[in-house]
Design a protein around this motif. Structure first.
Motif, PDB file in Angstrom:
ATOM      1  N   GLN A 121      -4.259  -0.258  12.694  1.00 20.02           N
ATOM      2  CA  GLN A 121      -4.271  -1.723  12.813  1.00 20.02           C
ATOM      3  C   GLN A 121      -5.583  -2.197  13.437  1.00 20.02           C
ATOM      4  O   GLN A 121      -6.166  -3.187  12.996  1.00 20.02           O
ATOM      5  N   LEU A 122      -6.039  -1.465  14.444  1.00 19.12           N
ATOM      6  CA  LEU A 122      -7.326  -1.797  15.063  1.00 19.12           C
ATOM      7  C   LEU A 122      -8.449  -1.684  14.037  1.00 19.12           C
ATOM      8  O   LEU A 122      -9.357  -2.534  13.983  1.00 19.12           O
ATOM      9  N   ALA A 123      -8.383  -0.645  13.200  1.00 14.74           N
ATOM     10  CA  ALA A 123      -9.408  -0.442  12.178  1.00 14.74           C
ATOM     11  C   ALA A 123      -9.373  -1.551  11.130  1.00 14.74           C
ATOM     12  O   ALA A 123     -10.424  -2.038  10.687  1.00 14.74           O
ATOM     13  N   PHE A 124      -8.179  -1.975  10.717  1.00 16.94           N
ATOM     14  CA  PHE A 124      -8.050  -3.073   9.751  1.00 16.94           C
ATOM     15  C   PHE A 124      -8.735  -4.331  10.275  1.00 16.94           C
ATOM     16  O   PHE A 124      -9.420  -5.036   9.524  1.00 16.94           O
ATOM     17  N   LYS A 125      -8.561  -4.614  11.556  1.00 12.23           N
ATOM     18  CA  LYS A 125      -9.165  -5.808  12.143  1.00 12.23           C
ATOM     19  C   LYS A 125     -10.682  -5.771  12.039  1.00 12.23           C
ATOM     20  O   LYS A 125     -11.334  -6.809  11.879  1.00 12.23           O
ATOM     21  N   MET A 126     -11.257  -4.559  12.144  1.00 11.36           N
ATOM     22  CA  MET A 126     -12.710  -4.436  12.097  1.00 11.36           C
ATOM     23  C   MET A 126     -13.249  -4.483  10.667  1.00 11.36           C
ATOM     24  O   MET A 126     -14.370  -4.935  10.441  1.00 11.36           O
ATOM     25  N   TYR A 127     -12.468  -4.004   9.703  1.00 14.61           N
ATOM     26  CA  TYR A 127     -12.950  -3.900   8.321  1.00 14.61           C
ATOM     27  C   TYR A 127     -12.508  -5.051   7.413  1.00 14.61           C
ATOM     28  O   TYR A 127     -13.112  -5.267   6.372  1.00 14.61           O
ATOM     29  N   GLN A 128     -11.468  -5.766   7.794  1.00 15.74           N
ATOM     30  CA  GLN A 128     -10.898  -6.755   6.885  1.00 15.74           C
ATOM     31  C   GLN A 128     -11.819  -7.946   6.665  1.00 15.74           C
ATOM     32  O   GLN A 128     -12.639  -8.303   7.527  1.00 15.74           O
ATOM     33  N   SER A 129     -11.648  -8.564   5.512  1.00 17.63           N
ATOM     34  CA  SER A 129     -12.414  -9.767   5.182  1.00 17.63           C
ATOM     35  C   SER A 129     -11.783 -10.970   5.885  1.00 17.63           C
ATOM     36  O   SER A 129     -10.814 -10.825   6.633  1.00 17.63           O
ATOM     37  N   GLU A 130     -12.319 -12.161   5.600  1.00 20.10           N
ATOM     38  CA  GLU A 130     -11.807 -13.357   6.258  1.00 20.10           C
ATOM     39  C   GLU A 130     -10.352 -13.636   5.914  1.00 20.10           C
ATOM     40  O   GLU A 130      -9.629 -14.260   6.696  1.00 20.10           O
ATOM     41  N   ASN A 131      -9.903 -13.187   4.737  1.00 18.83           N
ATOM     42  CA  ASN A 131      -8.505 -13.404   4.366  1.00 18.83           C
ATOM     43  C   ASN A 131      -7.605 -12.227   4.752  1.00 18.83           C
ATOM     44  O   ASN A 131      -6.460 -12.125   4.304  1.00 18.83           O
ATOM     45  N   GLY A 132      -8.137 -11.315   5.593  1.00 22.84           N
ATOM     46  CA  GLY A 132      -7.324 -10.231   6.152  1.00 22.84           C
ATOM     47  C   GLY A 132      -7.074  -9.071   5.238  1.00 22.84           C
ATOM     48  O   GLY A 132      -6.095  -8.329   5.433  1.00 22.84           O
ATOM     49  N   THR A 133      -7.930  -8.848   4.243  1.00 25.74           N
ATOM     50  CA  THR A 133      -7.713  -7.748   3.302  1.00 25.74           C
ATOM     51  C   THR A 133      -8.853  -6.734   3.363  1.00 25.74           C
ATOM     52  O   THR A 133      -9.959  -7.044   3.815  1.00 25.74           O
ATOM     53  N   ILE A 134      -8.567  -5.526   2.883  1.00 23.30           N
ATOM     54  CA  ILE A 134      -9.590  -4.490   2.747  1.00 23.30           C
ATOM     55  C   ILE A 134      -9.496  -3.915   1.346  1.00 23.30           C
ATOM     56  O   ILE A 134      -8.475  -4.068   0.661  1.00 23.30           O
ATOM     57  N   VAL A 135     -10.558  -3.221   0.927  1.00 24.21           N
ATOM     58  CA  VAL A 135     -10.589  -2.588  -0.392  1.00 24.21           C
ATOM     59  C   VAL A 135     -10.428  -1.081  -0.225  1.00 24.21           C
ATOM     60  O   VAL A 135     -10.355  -0.565   0.886  1.00 24.21           O
ATOM     61  N   GLU A 136     -10.400  -0.383  -1.344  1.00 26.75           N
ATOM     62  CA  GLU A 136     -10.148   1.059  -1.309  1.00 26.75           C
ATOM     63  C   GLU A 136     -11.178   1.826  -0.488  1.00 26.75           C
ATOM     64  O   GLU A 136     -10.834   2.739   0.268  1.00 26.75           O
ATOM     65  N   ASP A 137     -12.452   1.466  -0.636  1.00 26.23           N
ATOM     66  CA  ASP A 137     -13.497   2.159   0.121  1.00 26.23           C
ATOM     67  C   ASP A 137     -13.287   2.004   1.617  1.00 26.23           C
ATOM     68  O   ASP A 137     -13.558   2.931   2.399  1.00 26.23           O
ATOM     69  N   ASN A 138     -12.812   0.814   2.035  1.00 30.23           N
ATOM     70  CA  ASN A 138     -12.543   0.593   3.458  1.00 30.23           C
ATOM     71  C   ASN A 138     -11.428   1.511   3.946  1.00 30.23           C
ATOM     72  O   ASN A 138     -11.526   2.118   5.021  1.00 30.23           O
TER      73      ASN A 138
END
Length: 520
Positions: free
Chosen positions: A409-426
């Motif tokens: 969850q901490l990692a998602f916060k650092m990698y996510q875009s403004e709409n709270g999403t990440i892509v496969e590479d992330n």
């Protein structure tokens, strides 16, 4: 996390065998032998061993009657000396009943005035108590041990130094008590197992500095069990305590060697630096045993065995990272409260990479060889720059190894875009960093989470998926790794700490020189 080629070993390689794993395989003939002994010799041996312990408990109970703290320092009266000799004989008979027909003793045990502390290694089993009963030396034990029926009375008879879990100042008091006893000349010697946990004797792991903080001469004592079948070893992964007892009592003969090495007198530099003192004594003992030394520690074992949804693989570099964190003088247990601060700073960077100088400023530590080694762990292309987000993820795993979802969850916060999403590479970067591996295929996992094929996922998506499939890592991640086995396979058994309890004060944490090696 991708390890660079610049991080290749510059010192001796680590031991091939994992020191916390013991694999015991019995052949058909050995199984038949155990079955026969179970029906014949085992119950007889068990009866006599328990009987001897109960008789010893009775005499120890009598000897302790009327004893108070002040009288413990006085020489024993004539009848207590007689009981003391009788107890040694009873304990030796107990081991004899267990199949330890000969205990080979090499060298000479120093007197308490020559060496107040006996440092014993390797520590691999509760059978190491043989060295305690042979010397009848005091031991450092958890205060709760004195309440164990029968065994607790025998422990109290040895006049131990107790460490209390409930007393936050207990570790400092323990060191002061050891110093006081060492300098008084009125107390028996103190036996300490400086490794702090049980290993399989394939190497000597890092010695905790507690035994060396007093700065007094110590006598190293090495243990060997030269048996064809190793039923003695009781460590983190392998046969349990009762299985070890059963198999050992089913062997016709069990061998043990106790070798007293020359007394080690510390130099002035070693007196001031307990970690240096500990490392030098360990080197002497390793040479006598003809085994390598390793920078594995008890804390590394706890990290690798932590119960979480991401099991550390055999080729993880997080053990190396954890060692470097400690070598910098940073304590993972105290860094946990700063994780949010570190993650916020990394998030503001938006993936921008930093140099070694900027990394040092970020951690508020000076540039050193240790910091350079840590930096190299994250220097993906040897460009002299790293992504701070990877460092924060690794730090989160080390600080709270069993809290997998909190780290992600901490990692998602650092990698996510403004709409709270990440892509496969992330997701690939997050998971491979959390597992401490160079490469990780997450394509199937990402597709399974991304049910609507949007090409992006949120943490809520990931969380729901893990609740539906708690063993997701086994199916989607581990089959694609080159090191399938865990760095330390998990065990449902309680941690086998045997007779060694850590009483090293927190301010004496090992700040040894960094190990000049990296993994590739």
């Amino acid at each position: 996390m991708k390890l660079s080629s610049r991080g290749r070993a510059r010192g001796p390689p680590p031991p091939v065998r994992n020191p916390f794993v013991h694999r015991l395989r019995l052949g058909a003939l050995q199984r038949a032998k155990v079955a026969f002994m179970t029906l014949t010799l085992f119950p007889i041996r068990l009866f006599f061993a328990v009987s001897m312990m109960l008789v010893a408990w009775f005499f120890a109970f009598i000897a302790l009657l009327g004893y108070n703290e002040k009288e413990l320092e006085k020489p024993r009266s004539w009848w207590r000396k007689a009981v003391h000799c009788l107890l040694k004989a009873l304990m030796r008979t107990m081991w004899l009943a267990g199949g330890f027909h000969w205990v080979t003793v090499k060298g000479r045990q120093a007197s308490p005035t020559e060496a107040a502390i006996l440092t014993v290694a390797p520590h691999s089993s509760y059978f190491d108590a043989i060295s305690v009963t042979m010397t009848m030396a005091s031991i450092v034990m958890k205060a709760e041990s004195k309440d164990i029926p029968v065994w607790g009375t025998l422990i109290k008879y040895c006049r131990p130094v107790f460490v209390s879990r409930s007393d936050q100042d207990s570790r400092r008091k323990t060191v002061e008590e050891i110093k006081r006893r060492a300098q008084s000349g009125k107390w028996p010697q103190i036996i300490i197992f400086p490794e702090g946990t049980c290993t399989n004797r394939s190497c000597l792991i890092t010695f905790k500095p507690g035994a060396f903080i007093p700065g007094v001469p110590v006598q190293p004592v090495v243990l060997r069990y030269p048996n064809k079948l190793d039923t003695i070893t009781w460590t983190w992964q392998g046969p349990g305590a009762m299985e070890i007892l059963w198999l050992t009592l089913c062997q016709f003969h069990n061998s043990v060697e106790i070798e007293f090495l020359p007394v080690y007198i510390p130099s002035e530099e070693e007196r001031k630096n307990p970690s240096l003192y500990a490392n030098n004594v360990r080197r002497v003992m390793a040479e006598a045993l003809r085994v390598p030394v390793t920078d594995y520690t008890f804390e590394d074992c706890c990290l690798a065995l932590a119960e979480g949804q991401l099991r550390l693989p055999s080729n993880t570099c997080l053990l190396e990272f954890a060692k470097l964190v400690r070598s910098l003088g940073l304590k993972p247990e105290k860094l946990e409260k700063d994780l949010e601060k570190y993650s916020e700073s990394a998030k503001k960077m938006k993936g921008a990479r930093v140099s070694l100088k900027e990394f040092a400023a970020y951690l508020e530590v000076p540039i050193s060889d240790i910091l350079e080694n840590m930096f190299a762990l994250f220097d993906e292309n040897e460009e002299g720059i790293i992504d701070l987000r990877e460092f924060v993820i690794s730090l989160s795993v080390v600080c709270r190894p069993s809290k997998t979802l909190e780290t992600i969850q901490l990692a998602f916060k650092m990698y996510q875009s403004e709409n709270g999403t990440i892509v496969e590479d992330n997701l690939a970067c997050i998971l491979k960093t959390a597992m401490g591996v160079s490469e990780l295929n997450v394509a199937n996992l990402f597709r399974a989470i991304d049910e609507w094929e949007k090409g992006t996922i949120t943490f809520d998506d990931f969380f729901r998926f893990t609740e539906m499939y708690p063993d997701f890592a086994e199916e989607y991640l581990y089959p694609d790794q080159t090191g399938v086995e865990s760095s330390l396979e998990t065990s449902s058994l309680p941690a086998p700490n045997g007779f060694c309890t850590d009483f090293s004060p927190e301010n004496a944490e090992d700040k040894r020189n960094p190990q000049k090696k990296k993994l590739n």
